[in-house]
Design an enzyme around this catalytic site. Structure first.
Site, PDB file in Angstrom:
ATOM      1  N   GLN A  15     -21.766  12.181 -17.695  1.00 46.23           N
ATOM      2  CA  GLN A  15     -22.635  11.704 -17.913  1.00 46.23           C
ATOM      3  C   GLN A  15     -23.514   9.947 -17.153  1.00 46.23           C
ATOM      4  O   GLN A  15     -24.728   9.780 -17.061  1.00 46.23           O
ATOM      5  CB  GLN A  15     -23.038  11.212 -19.478  1.00 46.23           C
ATOM      6  CG  GLN A  15     -23.705  10.830 -20.616  1.00 46.23           C
ATOM      7  CD  GLN A  15     -23.357  10.712 -21.713  1.00 46.23           C
ATOM      8  OE1 GLN A  15     -24.290  10.512 -22.511  1.00 46.23           O
ATOM      9  NE2 GLN A  15     -22.838   9.666 -22.260  1.00 46.23           N
ATOM     10  N   ASP A  16     -22.230   9.551 -17.436  1.00 38.32           N
ATOM     11  CA  ASP A  16     -22.170   7.805 -17.221  1.00 38.32           C
ATOM     12  C   ASP A  16     -22.488   7.470 -15.913  1.00 38.32           C
ATOM     13  O   ASP A  16     -23.034   6.528 -15.056  1.00 38.32           O
ATOM     14  CB  ASP A  16     -20.679   7.654 -17.725  1.00 38.32           C
ATOM     15  CG  ASP A  16     -20.809   7.189 -19.031  1.00 38.32           C
ATOM     16  OD1 ASP A  16     -21.643   7.619 -19.560  1.00 38.32           O
ATOM     17  OD2 ASP A  16     -19.728   6.821 -19.364  1.00 38.32           O
ATOM     18  N   TYR A 103      -2.453  18.095 -17.835  1.00 41.66           N
ATOM     19  CA  TYR A 103      -3.503  17.695 -16.771  1.00 41.66           C
ATOM     20  C   TYR A 103      -4.684  16.596 -17.323  1.00 41.66           C
ATOM     21  O   TYR A 103      -4.906  15.488 -16.566  1.00 41.66           O
ATOM     22  CB  TYR A 103      -4.581  19.434 -16.901  1.00 41.66           C
ATOM     23  CG  TYR A 103      -5.805  18.290 -15.523  1.00 41.66           C
ATOM     24  CD1 TYR A 103      -5.437  18.161 -14.871  1.00 41.66           C
ATOM     25  CD2 TYR A 103      -6.985  18.266 -16.787  1.00 41.66           C
ATOM     26  CE1 TYR A 103      -6.677  17.955 -13.770  1.00 41.66           C
ATOM     27  CE2 TYR A 103      -8.109  18.103 -16.183  1.00 41.66           C
ATOM     28  CZ  TYR A 103      -8.155  18.305 -14.701  1.00 41.66           C
ATOM     29  OH  TYR A 103      -9.462  17.400 -14.123  1.00 41.66           O
ATOM     30  N   SER A 137     -12.033   3.190 -24.307  1.00 41.84           N
ATOM     31  CA  SER A 137     -12.724   4.076 -24.283  1.00 41.84           C
ATOM     32  C   SER A 137     -11.725   3.970 -26.510  1.00 41.84           C
ATOM     33  O   SER A 137     -11.057   3.569 -26.385  1.00 41.84           O
ATOM     34  CB  SER A 137     -12.444   5.750 -24.849  1.00 41.84           C
ATOM     35  OG  SER A 137     -12.168   6.650 -26.235  1.00 41.84           O
ATOM     36  N   GLU A 139     -11.733   5.761 -27.805  1.00 39.95           N
ATOM     37  CA  GLU A 139     -11.019   6.444 -28.753  1.00 39.95           C
ATOM     38  C   GLU A 139      -9.394   5.487 -28.431  1.00 39.95           C
ATOM     39  O   GLU A 139      -8.186   6.128 -29.695  1.00 39.95           O
ATOM     40  CB  GLU A 139     -10.232   7.333 -27.385  1.00 39.95           C
ATOM     41  CG  GLU A 139     -11.859   8.635 -28.250  1.00 39.95           C
ATOM     42  CD  GLU A 139     -11.115   9.095 -29.766  1.00 39.95           C
ATOM     43  OE1 GLU A 139     -10.006   9.979 -29.953  1.00 39.95           O
ATOM     44  OE2 GLU A 139     -12.128   9.204 -30.638  1.00 39.95           O
ATOM     45  N   TYR A 161      -5.569  12.226 -24.931  1.00 41.54           N
ATOM     46  CA  TYR A 161      -6.560  11.599 -24.018  1.00 41.54           C
ATOM     47  C   TYR A 161      -5.984  10.384 -24.112  1.00 41.54           C
ATOM     48  O   TYR A 161      -6.263   9.693 -23.005  1.00 41.54           O
ATOM     49  CB  TYR A 161      -8.107  11.962 -24.511  1.00 41.54           C
ATOM     50  CG  TYR A 161      -9.502  11.051 -24.393  1.00 41.54           C
ATOM     51  CD1 TYR A 161      -9.656  10.801 -22.670  1.00 41.54           C
ATOM     52  CD2 TYR A 161     -10.166  10.699 -25.454  1.00 41.54           C
ATOM     53  CE1 TYR A 161     -10.682  10.861 -22.035  1.00 41.54           C
ATOM     54  CE2 TYR A 161     -10.501   9.732 -24.761  1.00 41.54           C
ATOM     55  CZ  TYR A 161     -11.674   9.717 -23.279  1.00 41.54           C
ATOM     56  OH  TYR A 161     -13.068   9.421 -22.767  1.00 41.54           O
TER      57      TYR A 161
END
Ligand code: NAP
Ligand code: GDD
Length: 342
Positions: A15-16, A103, A137, A139, A161
């Site tokens: 997207q970005d 991963y 992020s 997050e 993440y």
């Protein structure tokens, strides 16, 4: 004659990456992007700006590579000789990071370190400055320690993440301080658009809603509807990335709208817009719950505003509606094509 500025983007097919490529091409950059080999085409989001490299006007070039493959990253850096690198590549789905933690951490955490190391060596050897943007992020704030969150708010990551993003954040700071790299962390809160991946909650809702409106779907299964996010428009956010690399000195910035809304509120605005009641269509599936949830995110973007003049241009209501409109239009277009009218 001035040589054209060259930028390298990891995650250009995301997207970005697609919005940032458009912005840089508009600013007359030559744009290079790293793409992963896939068994079918994965360049949908950038097809409209891609020209065959044999065409003299081509200014967007693609290179096969992967953030888990340091040798190739180094080779591409040597070939492209960019003055700016935007590290947007990531396994970016928080729920999936609980399923594939190793991963995720390799691509998000070690991937960032691989690029930083490559830049460090390249810059040391050539003396050419390469400015670096790291896609951090909100997050990272996870179980929030302060409301609203700003650059100085302590991190408390709650997923593989987010842990990997915290690692990448501090490595970026560390390389800036140790090797004098022009390296910036953007701490971006959620940003959405019609190009948002279909499994993130906003797009999952607007896509399902479009199909419900067209009679192609009867229900949609979601998880936790109570978490709150600070949602902005992706096109605004890539502008902030570019601005960070144009400043006199490298720094870290929160990019957010300073408004927060629950998933329920998103559903309210989206379904009301087409005169439907979401309670009639939304079902619960625990599969979409996370082992640990981030309950509340709301960012304070005052530093970005003061230092870079950055401000969001799209409100929450406008964002939801533009995503609903886009998904309905996309369905209509694909129906027409299927019927051979287009
Ligand atoms: P996205 O749509 O999921 O795009 C991710 C990109 O990374 C895709 O181009 C993907 O390639 C690529 N990628 C995945 N794994 C890779 C690997 N191992 N090596 C190289 N490339 C890889 O994400 P986005 O929303 O554009 O977000 C861009 C960046 O900002 C990400 O780092 C994300 O974590 C971060 N971020 C996003 C938000 C947000 O709200 N959107 C907020 C804060 C931070 P394929 O197309 O082949 O899958
Ligand atoms: N994906 C998803 N799918 N999320 C759901 C669902 C569902 O069916 N139902 C409820 N949710 C809730 C999640 O539990 C979460 O609280 C919220 O919706 C938002 O989830 P996502 O849209 O997946 O985004 P995210 O906030 O976890 O992560 C995104 O934003 C981060 C920035 O804060 C991603 O783009 C990350 O890459 C990014 O860093």
């Amino acid at each position: 004659m001035n040589e054209r500025k060259r930028a390298l983007i990891t995650g250009i097919t995301g997207q970005d990456g697609s919005y940032l490529s458009e912005l840089l091409l508009d600013k007359d950059y030559e744009v290079h992007g790293i793409i992963r080999r896939s068994s079918c085409f994965n360049t949908d989001r950038i097809d409209h700006i891609y020209k065959d490299p044999h065409n003299e006007e081509a200014r967007l070039f693609l290179h096969y590579g992967d953030l888990t493959d340091g040798t190739t990253l180094r080779r591409i850096l040597e070939e492209v000789k960019p003055i700016e690198i935007y590290n947007l590549g990531a396994q970016s789905h928080v729920r999936v990071s609980f399923d594939s933690p190793e991963y995720t951490v390799d691509a998000v955490g070690m991937g960032t370190l691989r690029i930083l190391e490559a830049i460090r060596d390249y810059q040391h050897r050539t003396g050419i400055e390469v400015r670096f943007y790291q896609a951090g992020s909100s997050e990272m704030f996870g179980k929030v320690q302060e409301v609203p969150q700003k650059e100085t708010t302590p991190f408390y990551p709650r997923s593989p993440y987010a842990c990997a993003k915290v690692y990448a954040h501090w490595q970026t700071v560390n390389y800036r301080e140790s090797y004098d790299l022009f390296a910036c962390n953007g701490i971006l809160f959620n940003h959405e658009s019609p190009r948002r991946g279909e499994t993130f909650v906003t797009r999952k809702i607007t896509r399902a809603l479009a199909r419900i409106v067209k009679g192609m779907q009867k229900e949609v299964y979601l998880g936790n509807l109570d978490s709150k996010r600070d949602w902005g428009y992706a096109k605004d956010y890539v502008r902030a990335m570019w601005l960070m690399l144009q400043q006199d000195a490298p720094d870290d910035y929160v990019v957010a709208t300073n408004e927060t809304h629950s998933i329920r509120e998103f559903l309210d605005v989206a379904f009301n817009y087409v005169n439907l009641d979401w309670h009639d269509y939304v079902k619960f599936d625990e599969r979409y719950l996370r082992p640990a949830e981030v309950e509340l995110l709301i960012g304070d973007p005052s530093k970005a505003k003061q230092k870079m003049g950055w401000e969001p241009s799209v409100t929450f209501d406008q964002l939801v509606k533009l995503m609903v409109d886009a998904d309905i239009q996309a369905l209509e277009k694909s129906k027409k094509i299927a019927q051979g009218f287009d």
